[in-house]
Design an enzyme around this catalytic site. Sequence first.
Site, PDB file in Angstrom:
ATOM      1  N   GLY A 145      -6.475  18.264 -73.466  1.00 44.24           N
ATOM      2  CA  GLY A 145      -7.154  16.975 -73.552  1.00 44.24           C
ATOM      3  C   GLY A 145      -8.301  16.902 -72.560  1.00 44.24           C
ATOM      4  N   CYS A 146      -9.204  15.969 -72.806  1.00 47.70           N
ATOM      5  CA  CYS A 146     -10.398  15.870 -71.961  1.00 47.70           C
ATOM      6  C   CYS A 146     -10.049  15.461 -70.539  1.00 47.70           C
ATOM      7  CB  CYS A 146     -11.397  14.903 -72.580  1.00 47.70           C
ATOM      8  SG  CYS A 146     -10.707  13.279 -72.972  1.00 47.70           S
ATOM      9  N   TYR A 147      -9.167  14.469 -70.376  1.00 46.32           N
ATOM     10  CA  TYR A 147      -8.795  14.062 -69.020  1.00 46.32           C
ATOM     11  C   TYR A 147      -8.029  15.159 -68.286  1.00 46.32           C
ATOM     12  CZ  TYR A 147     -10.109   9.164 -69.976  1.00 46.32           C
ATOM     13  OH  TYR A 147     -10.776   8.006 -70.270  1.00 46.32           O
ATOM     14  N   PRO A 148      -6.990  15.740 -68.926  1.00 47.14           N
ATOM     15  CA  PRO A 148      -6.238  16.783 -68.210  1.00 47.14           C
ATOM     16  C   PRO A 148      -7.125  17.958 -67.781  1.00 47.14           C
ATOM     17  CG  PRO A 148      -4.989  16.025 -70.098  1.00 47.14           C
ATOM     18  CD  PRO A 148      -6.343  15.393 -70.201  1.00 47.14           C
TER      19      PRO A 148
ATOM     20  N   GLY B 105     -14.354  19.522 -71.943  1.00 39.12           N
ATOM     21  CA  GLY B 105     -13.202  18.678 -72.255  1.00 39.12           C
ATOM     22  C   GLY B 105     -12.739  18.782 -73.696  1.00 39.12           C
TER      23      GLY B 105
END
Lengths: 344, 344, 344, 344
Positions: free
Chosen positions: D143-146, D316
């Site tokens: 995922g983009c945040y992780p 991301g």
Amino acid sequence: MKRAGIINVTGYAGAELARLLWRHPEVRLSSVTGRTAAGKPLGEVFPHLAPLDLTVGEELESVDVAFSALPHAASAAALAPLIEAGLPVLDLSADFRLHDVDEYESWYGCKHPAPHLLPDAVYGLPELHRQQVASTRLVAVPGCYPSGAILALAPAVKAGLIEPEIIVDSKSGVSGAGRTLGLTYHYAEANESVSAYGLDGHRHLPEMLQELSLLCEAPAPRVTFVPHLIPMTRGILSTCYAPLAGGRLSTGNRARSEVRDIYRDFYRNEPFVRVVDSPPQTKHTWGSNCCLLYPTVDTRTQRLVVVSCLDNLVKGAAGQAVQDMNLMLGFDETAGLEDLAIYP
Amino acid sequence: MKRAGIINVTGYAGAELARLLWRHPEVRLSSVTGRTAAGKPLGEVFPHLAPLDLTVGEELESVDVAFSALPHAASAAALAPLIEAGLPVLDLSADFRLHDVDEYESWYGCKHPAPHLLPDAVYGLPELHRQQVASTRLVAVPGCYPSGAILALAPAVKAGLIEPEIIVDSKSGVSGAGRTLGLTYHYAEANESVSAYGLDGHRHLPEMLQELSLLCEAPAPRVTFVPHLIPMTRGILSTCYAPLAGGRLSTGNRARSEVRDIYRDFYRNEPFVRVVDSPPQTKHTWGSNCCLLYPTVDTRTQRLVVVSCLDNLVKGAAGQAVQDMNLMLGFDETAGLEDLAIYP
Amino acid sequence: MKRAGIINVTGYAGAELARLLWRHPEVRLSSVTGRTAAGKPLGEVFPHLAPLDLTVGEELESVDVAFSALPHAASAAALAPLIEAGLPVLDLSADFRLHDVDEYESWYGCKHPAPHLLPDAVYGLPELHRQQVASTRLVAVPGCYPSGAILALAPAVKAGLIEPEIIVDSKSGVSGAGRTLGLTYHYAEANESVSAYGLDGHRHLPEMLQELSLLCEAPAPRVTFVPHLIPMTRGILSTCYAPLAGGRLSTGNRARSEVRDIYRDFYRNEPFVRVVDSPPQTKHTWGSNCCLLYPTVDTRTQRLVVVSCLDNLVKGAAGQAVQDMNLMLGFDETAGLEDLAIYP
Amino acid sequence: MKRAGIINVTGYAGAELARLLWRHPEVRLSSVTGRTAAGKPLGEVFPHLAPLDLTVGEELESVDVAFSALPHAASAAALAPLIEAGLPVLDLSADFRLHDVDEYESWYGCKHPAPHLLPDAVYGLPELHRQQVASTRLVAVPGCYPSGAILALAPAVKAGLIEPEIIVDSKSGVSGAGRTLGLTYHYAEANESVSAYGLDGHRHLPEMLQELSLLCEAPAPRVTFVPHLIPMTRGILSTCYAPLAGGRLSTGNRARSEVRDIYRDFYRNEPFVRVVDSPPQTKHTWGSNCCLLYPTVDTRTQRLVVVSCLDNLVKGAAGQAVQDMNLMLGFDETAGLEDLAIYP
């Protein structure tokens, strides 16, 4: 690999050139200069350029082709010796754009530093002057506004589609104003606002007049040009208006497809101009060397309306310069310019 | 305190009306309606309106004045019984703006739900129709684009300063498109981009034609109107172009101050129109009911250029409606509209 | 009507004060000063303030209350004689915020110009120091970041809900950096970007520590504060994190409503603080003096999370100053601050 | 040239993949699918992709490698037969990211469509799992945040520098929410505003926990993750906070360079991670596959603070996927990903 140099890399056009040359298959950026930044790593001035691993110098080192992103007057002064020494040179300033030195001096309010070189200069819009660009040593890279406006109007002027009463209403992102600070470009002032400027005459007007005049029989076009500053970073959309000359197009809605066909035909072999079927947005050109054109007709008033979109730092500056360089040095015209726009 | 009601408070114009009425000294917002939101606290639909402590209803309760922010057709249908009952009514939709029902039906593609009421409707631009607004029960609040364009052109048309060949190039923030979702207004698509739209004819054009025609001797003005979407929330800047009629102004730069004087004179008693000495930005009108005008002359081509700025949700919609209401109900015209723009 | 004066009206906080005072029922702005702008009409510096019809002066004229929007050090120096003469004074700079002069001098890197006045100064957060504000002549208007962060944490600290290990992560619009030019705030650099700054220590931290320490038993809170610059003009959102102290709240999701109840109770009579049931956005406070708080619990890790939103130029500066003035001069605390947020 | 296919090209991650593959030296995008767009030219859905000259199909044609940009659940269902047939597959959805099927089902609220394939899936963060990515047929693109958060924390967790009490405060551009319409992402609502969301638990949290747990000895890290929506199109900046474990770093300012050295060492051979000496901005990564890290220490509170920046659609999402594909297919890891960020 040819070695390229950028004089005054520290503005946005210079940085954008550096970015584009990084991916160029035939050219290696080997020398960059700047005034206040001299001595600093380029990656300190522009962190995104850190991978180039260059230091900003005071003087240009030996190169095979030189770009200048200096302000006008300073640019011609710095380039004159290089041009005289036979180096292929691309000037992103206005110094060599206008053939008429008086016109230059009246618009820019200064003596031209090298008027003797003007006859050698080619106005670097490849779509109009491809052969001349390919055979010169001195290219004047067009201004950001003229690039879009001239491409929008050239087919109509050339074909005699319109009366020479032209309005060019342009909307530009703020990067067009450069990296020099000013209250107008201060974030809190420019954000969430739009304004017109240059209402008493903008310096990009004489370029438009010069190039459009070359395309038409007398009388010369009379152009009102009003640029606007809008809250985005990159992109120029120009909306161009002119009365249709009688008798060239159908009178109803068919005129719309007829005019698109004329434009398509005019640009049929151009790698960087695309005539589109629905109104484009500047975002469709973001980061690419593409110019999108949407010509149509206001059938109620019999006026031609042409919308053009480009990225002011690419097709409006650095990309156009690379395209010109490719022609000058005999490379594939699209070399280093293959990237698609980044969306969204 | 008079009681006011808003039919369909759930769009931006409705919400802006609620915000403005909150500070009105003579009127209390007592009833608001919405379709899907019926039953919800208004503060749930619009958290900034929580202090109004109202619940969205299905039907308008008894009020002394009603605003409609319904879409066209639905608006006239909902208002007809209220108008017939004698209630003062302000319609923010297009339903009562055009005097000619055929024109309405051809632009809006539907039957007019209450054509018998058209003769009673007043086009609510107080600067042109103050007396009529003050003496009617049915005001058609002008569209956001026409408000700025008509104010920009009225003095020139009235004074016979220009030939009737007019270009109106408008740049609007995205809130003008309303709260209804659409890919064009999706943040990632609209941000950092500009586009033209309505190139085959925008519904705000006939309002401009109607109002400008009323101001001039024949021939009727021929207007090309192109709206543009730019990445900001509020504000419309319109740049208007027309050839000067010969002989009315000096030929040199003096024409610029002459035209400003003509405009100043035209609007000298207007509380919400300001003729300014340098090009304005929409941000100078943000949140206020002010319209800024900057008329000038392109002396090279002898064209009039007028720039107008306003907040599309205030002077372009809800603020104009409140100004109209003030006139209808005999209040001070500026009541509830005294706020300055918020800057930056 | 009392006469108010603003020293250094030429920044954003000064201009915002002028805007708010324009609508104040008890106070008339009668004198404004500026350094480089002295002699100019205020409407030339800030066109939206043209209706105030004031000229920027070099020296403050005789007034009943004075605001200073000067930079730190300059502010205390300019205010000292006024304070000594007994004039009610509100200082928007940092000069009188910190009770400890050494702390001030170490954070601001300069001698305090008037340390003898520090004992008279009240930290102008009415929610914590209402009585003291009402009875002093010298109010230090809190910084924009501390306003939101302290309001977000005060109820939890006071109630002993949390361990004193606090993170404050703030996101601010660019107007917080003021009107002084800088590359960081140049539109093309700040737009479409976010960055953290002040990582080696931001000057607003000691205010937070001072005020939170006053609310709790030992040990003093240990706060890490990281501000971020985001691409918008107005607004600060602060997200505050701290471990829950054991045993005060339920362990499951019920803790969330319990903590909201504690916050609601703490602020139950506050006109400008609203505890909301769903995460707020800064836009809900745009242009208003409102601070929105959303306290919740990360039940997985037993941490308190509080989100606060405000308009940095209103509740974070000029609006807070007006609220303080209202208390000092005995007016209704909300006078001149009744406007709702402008949305969207 | 290998042939690549994209299932569900009609979202932003799909479009970005198409853009990147256009420049890939070893792979040609030969088949793209979409649901509602099936049958349309790709250039109609995304005008910037017109040069690819592809038509959106209903079913994937025969390819050598497949990417899925379908939503979760739908993705695994569509990919299962391809995986079982031995095709190298990269899934941009969440379906194969979590090793624990119960965790998946509890966070995503649905049955996993192909749990039997989970043991084959590799979490495609090359900086942590390069060898496994190179030897699998099924990559779960993070995922983009992780992506940003794990890269920011991995060196500290691995080295035991911190206590496992972690706060991740992330700020994301709006494109992260995809192309599906929603009021939150409507321009007028999202512009000039910031908000926190996912406060009751965001689906990207379990990925962070899984990956960070793999790097440390017990106890497992306890992470509070709060994402924020900010008004820009692309980019994520994550600010990560954790208490330093005693005794690993100097106590004064020297700790800052020590921690930078540890990070530099950890990522010393990584082509797409750069540890920088001053706080980065997301704009430095715009359009590139680069992740910038700035680790530092709050010496007052002995907390580690790490800032990470990346382009949510490149490193991301789509760029990471291409990097993974390069490893899977034995190409140069940087192939097709050499572009510098576009600035400004």
